[in-house]
Design a protein around this motif. Sequence first.
Motif, mmCIF file in Angstrom:
data_model
loop_
_atom_site.group_PDB
_atom_site.id
_atom_site.type_symbol
_atom_site.label_atom_id
_atom_site.label_comp_id
_atom_site.label_asym_id
_atom_site.label_seq_id
_atom_site.Cartn_x
_atom_site.Cartn_y
_atom_site.Cartn_z
ATOM 1 N N GLY B 212 34.332 -7.519 -1.346
ATOM 2 C CA GLY B 212 33.320 -6.475 -1.528
ATOM 3 C C GLY B 212 33.701 -5.283 -0.679
ATOM 4 N N ASN B 220 37.677 -9.229 -6.644
ATOM 5 C CA ASN B 220 36.259 -8.914 -6.489
ATOM 6 C C ASN B 220 35.499 -9.098 -7.803
ATOM 7 N N GLN B 221 36.156 -8.808 -8.907
ATOM 8 C CA GLN B 221 35.507 -9.074 -10.195
ATOM 9 C C GLN B 221 35.170 -10.556 -10.309
ATOM 10 N N ALA B 224 32.288 -11.606 -7.830
ATOM 11 C CA ALA B 224 30.961 -11.243 -8.328
ATOM 12 C C ALA B 224 30.547 -12.151 -9.485
ATOM 13 N N GLU B 225 31.520 -12.482 -10.315
ATOM 14 C CA GLU B 225 31.260 -13.398 -11.428
ATOM 15 C C GLU B 225 30.782 -14.759 -10.875
ATOM 16 N N VAL B 227 29.404 -15.371 -7.929
ATOM 17 C CA VAL B 227 28.072 -15.209 -7.339
ATOM 18 C C VAL B 227 27.024 -15.144 -8.459
ATOM 19 N N GLY B 228 27.331 -14.370 -9.495
ATOM 20 C CA GLY B 228 26.402 -14.195 -10.605
ATOM 21 C C GLY B 228 26.056 -15.492 -11.301
ATOM 22 N N ARG B 229 27.043 -16.390 -11.379
ATOM 23 C CA ARG B 229 26.700 -17.643 -12.071
ATOM 24 C C ARG B 229 26.300 -18.749 -11.093
ATOM 25 N N THR B 242 29.094 -7.859 3.448
ATOM 26 C CA THR B 242 28.582 -7.885 2.080
ATOM 27 C C THR B 242 28.705 -9.304 1.521
ATOM 28 N N ALA B 244 28.756 -12.040 3.201
ATOM 29 C CA ALA B 244 27.763 -12.894 3.867
ATOM 30 C C ALA B 244 26.403 -12.736 3.202
ATOM 31 N N SER B 245 26.114 -11.533 2.732
ATOM 32 C CA SER B 245 24.811 -11.295 2.103
ATOM 33 C C SER B 245 24.687 -12.032 0.770
ATOM 34 N N LYS B 246 25.802 -12.492 0.239
ATOM 35 C CA LYS B 246 25.780 -13.255 -1.017
ATOM 36 C C LYS B 246 25.849 -14.757 -0.744
ATOM 37 N N SER B 247 25.818 -15.145 0.524
ATOM 38 C CA SER B 247 26.166 -16.528 0.842
ATOM 39 C C SER B 247 24.964 -17.459 0.888
ATOM 40 N N SER B 248 25.227 -18.729 0.663
ATOM 41 C CA SER B 248 24.234 -19.774 0.895
ATOM 42 C C SER B 248 24.266 -20.208 2.354
#
Lengths: 185, 732
Positions: B212, B220-221, B224-225, B227-229, B242, B244-248
Amino acid sequence: MPRYAMVIDQSRCIGCMACVVSCKRENDVPPEHYRTRVLEMVQGNFPDLTTEMRSELCNHCDNAPCVNICPTGASHHEEDGTVQIDRDKCVGCKACITSCPYNARHINEEHGYADKCSFCQQRLAEGKKPACVATCIGGSRIFGDLDDPNSEVSKILRKTSHRVLGKSIGTGPNVYYINQYPKRA
Amino acid sequence: MAFSRRNFLKYAAMSAGGTVLADTPFISAEARAKAEGGNVKYVPTSCEMCFWKCGAVAKVVDGKVVKLEGNPYHPQSRGKLCARGQAGIGQLYDEDRLKHPMIIDGARGEGKYRKASWDEALDYVAKKMKAIAEKYGPESLAMMSHGSPGDYFTNVLKAMGSRNIAFPSFAQCKGIRDVAWELTYGHKPGTSCERVDLENSRVIVLFGTHLGENMHNSQNQEFAEAVGRGAKIICVDPRYSTAASKSSFWLPIKPGTDTALLLTWINIVISEGLYDKEYVEKYTVGFDEVKDAVKEYTPEWAAQETELPMRQIVESVRELCRYAPNVVVHPGRHYSWYGNDTQRARAVAILNALLGTWGRKGGMWLPAKAKFSGFNDAAPEYPPASKPPLIKGDFPFAGGEGVTQALRDATITGNPYPIKAWIVAGTNLMKALPDQRLTRKAIDNLDLLVAVDLFPTETVMLADVILPECTYLERHDGLFKISTREAGVAIRQPAVEPMYETKPAWWIGSELCKKLGLEQYAAKDNWEGRMRRQAKAWGIDYDQLSKHTGYVSIPGSEKPYITEDNQPVFGTFSEKIELYSEELEGEGFDPVPKYEPIEHPEKDMFRLIYGRSPVHTFSRTVNTQWLWELEKENEVWLNKKEADRLGVKNGQYIVLENQDGVRCNKVKAKVTERIRHDCVYMVHGFGHNAPGLTRANQSGADDQQLITKYIEDPITGGTGMRVNFVKIIKEA
């Protein structure tokens, strides 16, 4: 006639700003002005934090304050539902800028007219998606026709809970936000 | 440009489905231009705003590049370009570019130059090089580079008889990681890109890798894919990035203790029986040794060492194992952190092996299978090296890309032999190497510094001769082998003619060969002629590349996953994954990684860590119009509680002073909850001290200025650079 809308999947946005630069290049936006931006909003205290990545742009509102207030009719709705500016009619009075609750407009100082996101009208005419959507690295920006039940936007809005910005103001925005924060363990 | 209905239909019929709002902008660049008519040209080429080598398509109207977009055929871009790629036009039309050759006309560092013709400048360089080679031997000529220009000057140096050629991408970046994986798997974890199957991963572990913010397009594509799924992200980073902000699981680890966490995880994976027993049995050696070696690394101990909650340490790795082997512990990229980094990379490689990720869906795909026949355009063999090169320093596993600071050291000391000339191509060494004082000292010892570059950077403005290269949008480079899931070949070719008196690096190198009396190593005709012969040798249709798609894939080269008839090949001595490394043992290093504690900052001092911004590439793009506009200066991230204690306000300008008393430019404080209390963070590449960069000059702070201390990794020579401590000076 299509009815255009954008859906922003905030979970997929990685804040890379490809959309922002792509928009500037496609639409020749003057220095220090933007038709779209990405906000990164972090809440909480270390280490319990959450982030909202929010792409913002003109909402192409159904009940658009900028259209309602424009004294010359420069700001208007097109048949495809988008809000556009007729530059020849714009006198640069800035009424639209103050009326827009989304802070989506600016004055093109060189030419004197108000300017904002057009959903890349010129690209739509060529059958292409808006520049920001076409280059969105995360696949976060999704664009299409709400009147087509098979369009990507219709499908995703049917199956995902979504929101618009400033719903209570009654502007009827056509930019939708979906967001699924990952649960933190 | 008018786009008539008739043309639109023509275009729509050409595109894959012919549907409105199709994402595929063209089948062929040439056909697309024809359909649009007028004075429009589309040129498929390869981006160089960073080094991911995305396929780009330049739209040229009346001889001007007006738009750049991603090439949909190219696996590194997939129809998209990042902010920097879009802004490439800003580099092309930047008024601050180097415009003509220049020869120094004053003392070094004074910035006084006289304009010279190419003939005069190259004569000057050749004469000096010959004189130096005669006096000190050809080995006293060195070259350092990043990116494609290096190829052409490598040729010059080798033809002269020197092998003192080094790239900061090794010891200042990813070389350490590559060596560790070669020791373990017999392969680097990737060439064109890391071979991580993110789009299919169920769990992705990131150690400091800030996807990110670290903007590598296709990766990165896929991130994001994922993360999105709903893939789970486990992010180990002292900073809430960034990613980390998407992390579990965000593990805000105490900097410098990553190996403690990794070895503990390995212990848990083994002791709880969570590893892939069949895979380990079949493909690895040294399991029992690893099992014994990691016993001491208990979760209780790790919690103390890493300052992470024990529950988080245990639960995150169990979650990782739950989805194995469709998971990946990302190998990372920039690896020169603490000076013991090979062993950290080894621990990552071993953990991946225990989970069986190599060759598994969602793990790491197997290298693409394609053979390219050798091609050197019938150039003669190089003469042997006049003396053994110094590029490996005292590091037994230093790679062929060389250890830059070993050349720098020899330039300063003259030992074991003097180095008197540097050709520096496409890299700003003052910003790339730690301890700028030493870089400057070495440069002051040179009889000749030649800079080949686009812009008047700090390093360029110390050169004796400045040779202006043209940008990637104005030149041919060799055909690129692209190794993603499949193998392919991509082209770089000019969208427009070189502006001013700039020249492609291949031409500069080739003309220099001629001036040196080494015509046999010069280009035979022009570079495009060479590329055509190269394509022919490789069995590639050049016209397809240059006129139509810009990229061609090698059919049948994609064999990503292990199957019965697609078995992995490990290039190690044992032909297996070496969990226990006899090679390392043979050189006196730990065959299984051990945790070595490092020094931590005292009270009121903070460890300086650094990273990247998605809109900038090192220090190369700060001056580029649209990118500069988005991020003009960097900020120092400072923990909120610490800031309150010190009385630092958000947005206030401060100065940092390091342990050696070196201070940086004033820089804005970003007071935030997003970072631990014991470190500060800034984006690398700002704080230019280069007046010729009219936008970037003096904006923000230069992390490299504060990195006066570095610890060399004894295995590879990588320079650990996250070992500097700074205090905060409030009065900026």
